[in-house]
Scaffold this motif. Sequence first.
Motif, PDB file in Angstrom:
ATOM      1  N   ALA A   1       0.844  -1.266   0.056  1.00 16.00           N
ATOM      2  CA  ALA A   1       0.012   0.136  -0.162  1.00 16.00           C
ATOM      3  C   ALA A   1       0.815   1.245   0.064  1.00 16.00           C
ATOM      4  O   ALA A   1       1.819   1.411   0.879  1.00 16.00           O
ATOM      5  N   PRO A   2       0.625   2.248  -0.773  1.00 15.53           N
ATOM      6  CA  PRO A   2       1.079   3.447  -0.870  1.00 15.53           C
ATOM      7  C   PRO A   2       0.868   4.298   0.472  1.00 15.53           C
ATOM      8  O   PRO A   2       0.101   4.041   1.081  1.00 15.53           O
TER       9      PRO A   2
ATOM     10  N   PHE B   1      -2.502   5.249   2.411  1.00 18.91           N
ATOM     11  CA  PHE B   1      -3.536   4.402   2.054  1.00 18.91           C
ATOM     12  C   PHE B   1      -4.548   3.779   3.113  1.00 18.91           C
ATOM     13  O   PHE B   1      -5.763   3.957   2.972  1.00 18.91           O
ATOM     14  N   TRP B   2      -3.945   3.731   4.421  1.00  7.88           N
ATOM     15  CA  TRP B   2      -5.161   3.134   5.452  1.00  7.88           C
ATOM     16  C   TRP B   2      -5.614   4.268   6.263  1.00  7.88           C
ATOM     17  O   TRP B   2      -6.203   4.304   6.932  1.00  7.88           O
TER      18      TRP B   2
ATOM     19  N   ARG C   1     -10.290   3.016   1.132  1.00 10.82           N
ATOM     20  CA  ARG C   1      -9.600   1.638   1.066  1.00 10.82           C
ATOM     21  C   ARG C   1     -10.664   0.453   0.894  1.00 10.82           C
ATOM     22  O   ARG C   1     -10.039  -0.535   0.415  1.00 10.82           O
TER      23      ARG C   1
END
Length: 146
Positions: A53-54, A57-58, A64
């Motif tokens: 994940a970049p 992202f989270w 997401r």
Amino acid sequence: MSRLSIPEYAMALAHVASMRSEDPYRKVGAAALDADNRVIGTAYNGLAPGFNAPPGFWDDREARQKFMLHAEVNLCSLFRRGEAKLVATTTMPCTACMQTLCANGVREIYYREVYHSSDAPEIARLYGVKLEQVDFSPFETGVVNP
């Protein structure tokens, strides 16, 4: 402590699998057993294998969610149709996952947490699949110390 029932055993495996999820908001695990109650596999929710994940992202849970692969889908990739008799999952399957489990011939599904946005109970009734809540966590009972 007494011996775990088969649904509790499968649920314990599902809980341990959930610890592998990289999702900081919702960790879901699943386990499949065959007709002889042997473990076929365990799986958890997360991103596609090998995808990193970049940054950031989270941070946005809503953005997401569409990229997350559900534990049940990951689990079904590990067995052939009809091979799994029983699946335990830490959360009631969503509608799509329940459909996938039924399409793969699973006859018994146990879950711990209720997912209110799911049509799983109605789907289970139509297809004659046992769908049952199991209030068991190996962490709360002292079976496993995280």
